[in-house]
Motif scaffolding. Structure first.
Motif, short mmCIF file in Angstrom:
data_model
loop_
_atom_site.label_atom_id
_atom_site.label_comp_id
_atom_site.label_asym_id
_atom_site.label_seq_id
_atom_site.Cartn_x
_atom_site.Cartn_y
_atom_site.Cartn_z
N VAL A 107 0.96 -1.26 -0.06
CA VAL A 107 -0.14 0.10 -0.16
C VAL A 107 0.82 1.48 -0.05
N ASN A 108 0.29 2.46 -0.37
CA ASN A 108 0.89 3.58 -0.61
C ASN A 108 1.65 4.09 0.86
N GLY A 109 2.98 4.51 0.79
CA GLY A 109 3.50 5.27 1.86
C GLY A 109 4.28 4.17 2.68
N VAL A 110 4.33 3.14 2.46
CA VAL A 110 5.28 2.05 3.07
C VAL A 110 6.61 2.01 2.87
N GLY A 111 6.87 2.74 1.57
CA GLY A 111 8.43 2.66 1.41
C GLY A 111 8.64 1.84 0.08
N LYS A 112 7.47 1.74 -0.78
CA LYS A 112 7.75 0.70 -1.91
C LYS A 112 8.85 1.39 -2.75
N THR A 114 11.10 3.58 -2.50
CA THR A 114 12.33 3.77 -1.90
C THR A 114 12.97 2.20 -1.66
N LYS A 118 16.59 0.90 -3.41
CA LYS A 118 17.65 0.32 -2.61
C LYS A 118 17.76 -0.97 -3.33
N ARG A 139 -0.68 6.73 -9.48
CA ARG A 139 -0.13 7.64 -8.66
C ARG A 139 0.89 8.66 -9.50
N GLN A 145 9.28 9.54 -10.63
CA GLN A 145 10.14 9.13 -9.81
C GLN A 145 10.78 7.75 -10.09
N THR A 252 9.94 -2.46 6.37
CA THR A 252 10.65 -0.97 6.44
C THR A 252 10.56 -0.39 7.71
N LYS A 253 11.12 0.74 7.84
CA LYS A 253 11.01 1.57 8.90
C LYS A 253 11.14 1.12 10.15
N ASP A 255 13.70 1.33 11.80
CA ASP A 255 14.57 2.24 12.76
C ASP A 255 13.69 3.24 13.32
N ILE A 279 16.26 -0.39 7.74
CA ILE A 279 16.64 0.37 8.86
C ILE A 279 17.15 1.72 8.96
N GLY A 280 16.67 2.53 7.76
CA GLY A 280 17.00 3.69 7.49
C GLY A 280 16.63 4.23 6.19
P1 GDP Z 1 5.69 4.55 -1.39
O1 GDP Z 1 4.47 5.41 -1.32
O2 GDP Z 1 5.38 3.07 -0.63
O3 GDP Z 1 6.46 4.24 -2.46
O4 GDP Z 1 6.68 5.04 -0.18
P2 GDP Z 1 7.97 5.89 -0.38
O5 GDP Z 1 9.10 4.94 -0.91
O6 GDP Z 1 7.84 7.14 -1.19
O7 GDP Z 1 8.34 6.12 1.10
C1 GDP Z 1 7.70 6.69 1.92
C2 GDP Z 1 8.49 7.39 3.10
O8 GDP Z 1 8.96 6.41 3.98
C3 GDP Z 1 9.81 8.26 2.45
O9 GDP Z 1 9.75 9.46 3.35
C4 GDP Z 1 10.94 7.43 2.62
O10 GDP Z 1 12.24 7.75 2.84
C5 GDP Z 1 10.44 6.59 3.98
N1 GDP Z 1 11.21 5.19 4.25
C6 GDP Z 1 11.11 4.08 3.50
N2 GDP Z 1 11.85 3.19 4.14
C7 GDP Z 1 12.46 3.54 5.08
C8 GDP Z 1 13.06 2.78 6.32
O11 GDP Z 1 13.64 1.65 6.13
N3 GDP Z 1 13.42 3.77 7.48
C9 GDP Z 1 13.01 5.00 7.46
N4 GDP Z 1 13.17 5.62 8.53
N5 GDP Z 1 12.04 5.59 6.37
C10 GDP Z 1 11.87 4.82 5.36
#
Ligand code: GDP
Length: 300
Positions: A107-112, A114, A118, A139, A145, A252-253, A255, A279-280
């Motif tokens: 889902v959106n915002g999980v860090g997909k 990013t 990586k 989106r 992006q 993710t996240k 940290d 973890i970051g």
């Molecule tokens: P998407 O909507 O799932 O594509 O989410 P994004 O990749 O745009 O990430 C959403 C936010 O989570 C961004 O600010 C990222 O930098 C942050 N983020 C992603 N992975 C991690 C992580 O492992 N640790 C931390 N602290 N932030 C993360």
């Protein structure tokens, strides 16, 4: 590298509540078990996993297996590692499979997005040829992006622009990757559509369309989960698993302010491999999930 895990995860709810017990030398009694139970629940370990862990400790305590609280806590630590070991299975990329198709969902915002960056960086560092498919056509910023990332890193990105049919993008990309003999194809997908049902239907369609070109693809369906979302992570996994069959997880996240415990709940409920932990925010902060390093980072 264990030091990095500890530095990043040391501030988690888990490390502060349960970790604190280790340095306090508490009495070996039922209050200790209650305290452990509360700490595990607070850290998002979930009721059923917590009950398993505490019941087992209680049984062994009554059976006089522990001479003192230290021994009980060490048993808990090894139980926690034991829970995660079966799911700490790294992603194996079969070099004979070209391309190895990784379908990333979540889902959106999980860090997909990013995480895709990586992962792509990791595969490049391993000298693998790589292609990305901009399958989040819903989106507005997602395609741009991914393209920007590809440009910066010299990785080809297959895209058809916003509102294109995601399954068609995935199909095109697989065809292109096959033609070029690319080793790894990472396909992004939408994290939100007008409805949740619509999203799951679209993911199912992407999978079916990919399979027209390669019956074994996708070779990995990677669900990205935000480690701070608690028990909600379980229902996300349940839904995505029903729609596309999840074969691996990225949490993710972990940290910062994460609770950290959801990893145990996921392991107990599903047994699906956790491939990586975030973890970051830096590229190197996507780590291969290591049960012992993780638990060691949470407990002193
Ligand atoms: P998407 O909507 O799932 O594509 O989410 P994004 O990749 O745009 O990430 C959403 C936010 O989570 C961004 O600010 C990222 O930098 C942050 N983020 C992603 N992975 C991690 C992580 O492992 N640790 C931390 N602290 N932030 C993360």
């Amino acid at each position: 590298t264990k030091a990095v895990w500890r530095e990043r995860l040391g501030g988690s709810v888990f490390a502060r509540s349960l970790g604190g017990l280790f340095s306090r030398n508490p009495r070996l009694d039922d209050d200790l078990l209650d305290e452990i139970e509360t700490a595990l629940i607070t850290a998002d370990v979930g009721v059923s996993a917590t009950t398993d862990l505490v019941d087992s400790l209680r049984r062994r305590m009554k059976g006089r297996e522990f001479a003192d609280s230290r021994e009980l806590l060490l048993a808990l630590r090894s139980d926690l590692i034991g829970m995660l070991r079966p799911v700490a299975v790294p992603l194996q990329i079969d070099p004979a499979t070209r391309p190895f198709v990784l379908l990333t969902v979540g889902v959106n915002g999980v860090g997909k997005t990013t995480t895709i960056g990586k992962l792509a960086r990791r595969f490049k560092d391993e000298n693998r040829t790589l292609m990305l498919a901009a399958g989040d056509t819903f989106r507005a910023a997602a395609v741009a992006q991914l393209q920007a990332w590809g440009d910066r890193n010299g990785v080809p990105v297959i895209a058809q622009g916003q509102n294109a049919d995601a399954a068609s993008v995935a199909y095109d990309a697989l065809q292109a990757a096959k033609a070029r003999g690319t080793e790894v194809l990472i396909t992004d997908t939408a994290g939100r559509l007008h409805t949740q049902q619509g999203l799951m239907a679209e993911l199912g369609k992407i999978k079916r369309v990919i399979q027209k070109l390669d019956a074994d693809a996708p070779h990995e369906v990677l669900l990205v989960i935000d480690g701070t979302t608690g028990q909600n992570a379980l229902s996300q996994l349940r839904q995505f698993n029903a729609a596309v069959g999840v074969t691996g997880l990225v949490v993710t996240k972990l940290d910062g302010t994460a609770k950290g415990g959801v990893v145990f709940a996921l392991a107990r409920e599903f047994g699906i491999p956790i491939r990586f932990a975030g973890i970051g925010e830096r590229p190197e902060d996507l780590r291969v999930f290591d049960a012992e390093a993780f638990v060691d980072a949470l407990l002193p």
